[in-house]
Enzyme design. Sequence first.
Site, PDB file in Angstrom:
ATOM      1  N   GLY A  63       0.765  -1.237   0.000  1.00  0.00           N
ATOM      2  CA  GLY A  63       0.000   0.000   0.000  1.00  0.00           C
ATOM      3  C   GLY A  63       0.796   1.287   0.000  1.00  0.00           C
ATOM      4  N   GLU A 101       3.961  -6.758   1.819  1.00  0.00           N
ATOM      5  CA  GLU A 101       3.485  -7.104   0.457  1.00  0.00           C
ATOM      6  C   GLU A 101       3.431  -5.884  -0.448  1.00  0.00           C
ATOM      7  OE1 GLU A 101      -0.491  -8.466   1.044  1.00  0.00           O
ATOM      8  OE2 GLU A 101       0.094 -10.063   2.402  1.00  0.00           O
ATOM      9  N   ARG A 114      -5.728   3.578 -15.416  1.00  0.00           N
ATOM     10  CA  ARG A 114      -5.798   4.321 -14.147  1.00  0.00           C
ATOM     11  C   ARG A 114      -6.484   5.688 -14.267  1.00  0.00           C
ATOM     12  NH1 ARG A 114      -2.264   5.773 -11.163  1.00  0.00           N
ATOM     13  NH2 ARG A 114      -3.218   4.994  -9.247  1.00  0.00           N
ATOM     14  N   TYR A 166      -9.778   5.751 -12.019  1.00  0.00           N
ATOM     15  CA  TYR A 166      -9.676   6.433 -10.717  1.00  0.00           C
ATOM     16  C   TYR A 166      -9.485   7.938 -10.867  1.00  0.00           C
ATOM     17  CZ  TYR A 166      -7.890   1.676  -9.918  1.00  0.00           C
ATOM     18  OH  TYR A 166      -7.692   0.320  -9.917  1.00  0.00           O
ATOM     19  N   CYS A 168     -13.465   4.527 -28.193  1.00  0.00           N
ATOM     20  CA  CYS A 168     -14.743   5.239 -28.344  1.00  0.00           C
ATOM     21  C   CYS A 168     -15.451   5.416 -27.013  1.00  0.00           C
ATOM     22  CB  CYS A 168     -15.625   4.477 -29.321  1.00  0.00           C
ATOM     23  SG  CYS A 168     -14.765   4.227 -30.864  1.00  0.00           S
ATOM     24  N   TYR A 197       0.276  -1.237 -12.168  1.00  0.00           N
ATOM     25  CA  TYR A 197      -1.135  -1.216 -12.552  1.00  0.00           C
ATOM     26  C   TYR A 197      -1.329  -0.552 -13.914  1.00  0.00           C
ATOM     27  CZ  TYR A 197      -1.403  -2.399  -7.632  1.00  0.00           C
ATOM     28  OH  TYR A 197      -1.204  -3.004  -6.411  1.00  0.00           O
TER      29      TYR A 197
HETATM   30  N1  LLP Z   1      -1.590  -6.931  -0.733  1.00  0.00           N
HETATM   31  C1  LLP Z   1      -2.910  -7.016  -0.989  1.00  0.00           C
HETATM   32  C2  LLP Z   1      -3.715  -7.993  -0.267  1.00  0.00           C
HETATM   33  C3  LLP Z   1      -3.498  -6.145  -1.933  1.00  0.00           C
HETATM   34  O1  LLP Z   1      -4.797  -6.220  -2.171  1.00  0.00           O
HETATM   35  C4  LLP Z   1      -2.691  -5.210  -2.627  1.00  0.00           C
HETATM   36  C5  LLP Z   1      -3.273  -4.315  -3.637  1.00  0.00           C
HETATM   37  C6  LLP Z   1      -1.310  -5.186  -2.337  1.00  0.00           C
HETATM   38  C7  LLP Z   1      -0.796  -6.049  -1.375  1.00  0.00           C
HETATM   39  C8  LLP Z   1      -0.374  -4.238  -3.004  1.00  0.00           C
HETATM   40  O2  LLP Z   1      -0.695  -2.899  -2.784  1.00  0.00           O
HETATM   41  P1  LLP Z   1       0.280  -1.729  -3.309  1.00  0.00           P
HETATM   42  O3  LLP Z   1       1.563  -1.837  -2.531  1.00  0.00           O
HETATM   43  O4  LLP Z   1       0.502  -1.931  -4.771  1.00  0.00           O
HETATM   44  O5  LLP Z   1      -0.475  -0.491  -3.028  1.00  0.00           O
HETATM   45  N2  LLP Z   1      -5.284  -0.769  -9.392  1.00  0.00           N
HETATM   46  C9  LLP Z   1      -5.138   0.193  -8.322  1.00  0.00           C
HETATM   47  C10 LLP Z   1      -4.492  -0.395  -7.101  1.00  0.00           C
HETATM   48  C11 LLP Z   1      -5.219  -1.598  -6.532  1.00  0.00           C
HETATM   49  C12 LLP Z   1      -4.527  -2.228  -5.348  1.00  0.00           C
HETATM   50  C13 LLP Z   1      -5.165  -3.500  -4.957  1.00  0.00           C
HETATM   51  N3  LLP Z   1      -4.509  -4.221  -3.908  1.00  0.00           N
HETATM   52  C14 LLP Z   1      -4.390   1.411  -8.870  1.00  0.00           C
HETATM   53  O6  LLP Z   1      -4.034   1.414 -10.043  1.00  0.00           O
HETATM   54  O7  LLP Z   1      -4.177   2.388  -8.157  1.00  0.00           O
END
Ligand code: LLP
Length: 427
Positions: free
Chosen positions: A248, A285, A324, A328, A354, A382
């Site tokens: 995150g 993660e 994205r 969003y 389109c 992403y």
């Molecule tokens: N662990 C779990 C259980 C998750 O659901 C996620 C992301 C991560 C780790 C990794 O999170 P990160 O470090 O990448 O923030 N498509 C969206 C982001 C969706 C994230 C979903 N879960 C975007 O483009 O902003």
Amino acid sequence: MPSSLRLPGAPFVARRGDALYLEDCRLSDLAHEYGTPLYVYSRSAMRASLAEYADALAGRRHLVCYAMKANSSLAVLQTFAQAGCGFDIVSGGELERVLAIGVEGARIVFSGVGKTRAEMRRALEIGVRCFNVESEAELEVLSEVAQQCGRIAPVSLRVNPDVDAGTHPYISTGLKGNKFGIAHDRALAAYRRATELPSLRVAGIDCHIGSQITELSPYLDALDRLLDLVEAIEQAGIPVHHVDVGGGLGISYKDETPPPAGELVRRVLERMDARGHGERELVMEPGRSLVGNAGVLLTEALYLKPGEQKNFCIVDAAMNDLMRPAMYEAWMDIVACEQRHGLPQSYDVVGPVCESGDWLGRDRLLSVQAGDMLAVLSAGAYGMAMASNYNTRPRAAEVMVEGDRHWLIRERETHADLFRHEHLLPR
Ligand code: LLP
């Protein structure tokens, strides 16, 4: 070497003279050689962002599991695997990808709210390190599947700590209203249930409160809530080996100032120490923070179209290549690969799809002419991973660079690829 101007947020992207480089590769050259739309990634940037986590965790029991949903291209996974990283997967498909590059089960954690029995079976067969279980119902099914396979499933319960990560609602996951995890006040009962079920072994606890988080406090609040639970669960006689604080951590797309990964890790470890959990294994993660600023999307300006209210710069990349902004309303920087010195004008940078939602950037000041190459920055996470074939558009090619070397890591899809699996009806 000409003077080099680093771009904020993406330290491996720099302007030298008029030309934009990723490491020592001139991006307009890559765009011409491989065609556009083209994703280009810096291997050094990926290694550097992983090293930030690893260095801060050195000497502690830990595992960094790259959340491969952010970018699951094999060469990206290979880059992390070679650096000793583990993987967080959310589907059978992601599992097959990491297996294809030779990662062993002991370095894989399996997250996701909707694991199927078939996915569980396969993950048990290859010996995943841990299932991050997201509901009581999943616990029951997992135990049943494990029993059928004659295996013991290691489990961690994903707890929803009800902490506001302060991010976009679509990527906030740790609030009561979200579909993710087990409610904090049900967690102890769920752990008790896990110990009653025959084919489960409690391995840890986890949470993930959202994505593109730019502050430390939600992490520390979530960690406190997890550690409260760990203490209660262990008092009930159930050992909890690891704590997984999720991913995150945000990156800088514009002017966000997320804490550096090293600082996040240090603060988390400090808090664990202060609460007497210094010996406990820490799992993280991260997805976006490992790859986001390592990648760019290159696209060619096809047409300039002056409008009554707005000017449009129509490019050959679209929402199917980079979802994205459409999904969003995400702001991602767009810059010219070769700077022009004309007076910049304001454009909406839009794709050929389109849909009015098909835009990559709005109200951007650009000095651009048809045929110029543009780069969308911070597109390593992403981007390709969320690409689709909408409008029967082949997905982009991908290139990895390191220094002045570059490799094609994914071929551009062909039109034939797009309908290869379809069948006509009998006449
Ligand atoms: N662990 C779990 C259980 C998750 O659901 C996620 C992301 C991560 C780790 C990794 O999170 P990160 O470090 O990448 O923030 N498509 C969206 C982001 C969706 C994230 C979903 N879960 C975007 O483009 O902003």
